[in-house]
Design a protein around this motif. Sequence first.
Motif, PDB file in Angstrom:
ATOM      1  N   GLN A 186     100.426  18.806 -42.480  1.00  0.00           N
ATOM      2  CA  GLN A 186      99.923  17.514 -42.556  1.00  0.00           C
ATOM      3  C   GLN A 186     100.422  16.798 -43.532  1.00  0.00           C
ATOM      4  O   GLN A 186     101.337  17.478 -44.238  1.00  0.00           O
ATOM      5  CB  GLN A 186      98.160  17.629 -42.925  1.00  0.00           C
ATOM      6  N   GLU A 187     100.203  15.635 -43.753  1.00  0.00           N
ATOM      7  CA  GLU A 187     100.788  15.049 -44.810  1.00  0.00           C
ATOM      8  C   GLU A 187     100.539  15.176 -46.152  1.00  0.00           C
ATOM      9  O   GLU A 187      99.437  15.645 -46.552  1.00  0.00           O
ATOM     10  CB  GLU A 187     100.387  13.178 -44.859  1.00  0.00           C
ATOM     11  N   SER A 188     101.487  15.356 -47.015  1.00  0.00           N
ATOM     12  CA  SER A 188     101.371  15.919 -48.390  1.00  0.00           C
ATOM     13  C   SER A 188     101.974  14.824 -49.236  1.00  0.00           C
ATOM     14  O   SER A 188     102.238  14.094 -48.920  1.00  0.00           O
ATOM     15  CB  SER A 188     102.414  17.279 -48.489  1.00  0.00           C
ATOM     16  N   VAL A 189     101.468  15.430 -50.625  1.00  0.00           N
ATOM     17  CA  VAL A 189     102.180  13.961 -51.634  1.00  0.00           C
ATOM     18  C   VAL A 189     102.827  14.861 -52.554  1.00  0.00           C
ATOM     19  O   VAL A 189     102.686  15.886 -53.020  1.00  0.00           O
ATOM     20  CB  VAL A 189     100.971  13.488 -52.183  1.00  0.00           C
ATOM     21  N   GLN A 213     107.265  23.924 -55.790  1.00  0.00           N
ATOM     22  CA  GLN A 213     105.801  24.296 -56.149  1.00  0.00           C
ATOM     23  C   GLN A 213     104.893  23.481 -55.033  1.00  0.00           C
ATOM     24  O   GLN A 213     103.774  23.913 -55.111  1.00  0.00           O
ATOM     25  CB  GLN A 213     105.632  23.626 -57.576  1.00  0.00           C
ATOM     26  N   ALA A 214     105.455  22.400 -54.420  1.00  0.00           N
ATOM     27  CA  ALA A 214     104.464  21.868 -53.387  1.00  0.00           C
ATOM     28  C   ALA A 214     104.483  22.385 -52.143  1.00  0.00           C
ATOM     29  O   ALA A 214     103.611  22.203 -51.150  1.00  0.00           O
ATOM     30  CB  ALA A 214     104.920  20.349 -53.275  1.00  0.00           C
ATOM     31  N   GLU A 268     105.328   8.628 -56.803  1.00  0.00           N
ATOM     32  CA  GLU A 268     104.501   9.500 -55.790  1.00  0.00           C
ATOM     33  C   GLU A 268     104.397   9.268 -54.475  1.00  0.00           C
ATOM     34  O   GLU A 268     104.850   7.953 -53.975  1.00  0.00           O
ATOM     35  CB  GLU A 268     102.956   8.945 -55.954  1.00  0.00           C
ATOM     36  N   TYR A 269     105.218  10.295 -53.684  1.00  0.00           N
ATOM     37  CA  TYR A 269     105.705  10.077 -52.275  1.00  0.00           C
ATOM     38  C   TYR A 269     104.908  10.792 -51.380  1.00  0.00           C
ATOM     39  O   TYR A 269     104.566  11.730 -51.600  1.00  0.00           O
ATOM     40  CB  TYR A 269     107.166  10.776 -52.313  1.00  0.00           C
ATOM     41  N   ASP A 293     110.668   4.621 -52.244  1.00  0.00           N
ATOM     42  CA  ASP A 293     109.655   4.262 -51.174  1.00  0.00           C
ATOM     43  C   ASP A 293     108.397   5.022 -51.793  1.00  0.00           C
ATOM     44  O   ASP A 293     107.853   5.875 -51.084  1.00  0.00           O
ATOM     45  CB  ASP A 293     109.985   4.604 -49.932  1.00  0.00           C
ATOM     46  N   VAL A 294     107.858   4.738 -52.798  1.00  0.00           N
ATOM     47  CA  VAL A 294     106.493   5.308 -53.375  1.00  0.00           C
ATOM     48  C   VAL A 294     105.345   4.971 -52.670  1.00  0.00           C
ATOM     49  O   VAL A 294     105.254   3.950 -51.921  1.00  0.00           O
ATOM     50  CB  VAL A 294     106.437   5.249 -54.975  1.00  0.00           C
TER      51      VAL A 294
END
Length: 343
Positions: free
Chosen positions: A45-48, A66-67, A94-95, A114-115
């Motif tokens: 799912q969408e992560s940041v 780490q993400a 932040e992406y 493209d943050v």
Amino acid sequence: MKADAAGRSVLGTLFLLLLLALGAGGYFLWQDWSRFVDAPLRASQESVLDVPPGSSFAAIRRQIRQAGLSDAPDLYWRALAQRLGVASRLHAGEYAVPAGSTPRQLLQRMAAGDVIQHRFTIVEGWTFRQLRAELARESGLRQTLATLSDAEIMRELGAGADHAEGRFLPETYTWTRGNSDLDLLRRAHAAMTKALEQVWAARAPDLPLDSPYQALILASIVERETGKADERPAIAGVFARRLRLGMKLQTDPTVIYGLGSGFDGNLRRRDLETDTPYNTYTRTGLPPTPIALPGLAALKAATQPAPGAALYFVARGDGSHEFSASLDAHNRAVARYQLKGGQ
């Protein structure tokens, strides 16, 4: 001689086998890297991905690992960055990493800066106190205002001795990670300055106001008196005619503003009779400052009020108002809508 020839033959064979092994290994490595470049990252799912300012390429790679987005070798990421020509121009920020994103897409997004764009809405009719409170609750926005007074904030904005109330245009502003609350206020202040200049330049010729600041004050009263866009010019028209005739504005929102934190939600007769600089029942003219943050529609209404004869209005109870040209008609409207003496 035969032994030497045999030895050379063996060495040649070994060298050939080594070349073949290297070639096969290189081919396998190339194929694996090619699959990596456009294979989906590990994001169901969408992560940041949050990359701090000053991050090196190695630090960015650690952030990706780490993400939980990828455990591919650093060599693969470096090769891809070199191939795309972005190794030295990846931006912090932040992406968003949507499900299905690939390493190629992620690096391209970071190279383009493209943050994630966050949104903060300043609501029409807020006071500056409310605006400060909402900014303080905006998670992720860098907080710098907590120890500053309103006057100190205005000095930080280069606005000198200007009173803070009314000076920030209500609309939706975007911000990105790293921006501060003061950055957002600076943009809202510049937007209000520009909007006020524009509406003042287009003002009605017979406007009973002496300056753009008086227009701002009147617009703030109009903003607090009605939330109905189509009524704002009519409300402004009533106040403009009262100002022209030297009548008191007699508007509750100014009295409430003057009471400040002492207002408990119930406006009493004694409040209307207690004199303050903001009590338009005891004083003629405009209050000394705006009482809220007016939106563009209220600014336009204050500088281009609707023509007519009405000098009074009363709330009907459904968000709209009844307008009257005489005190007798107004009293009947009050009896009908406020005192429930009519139908």
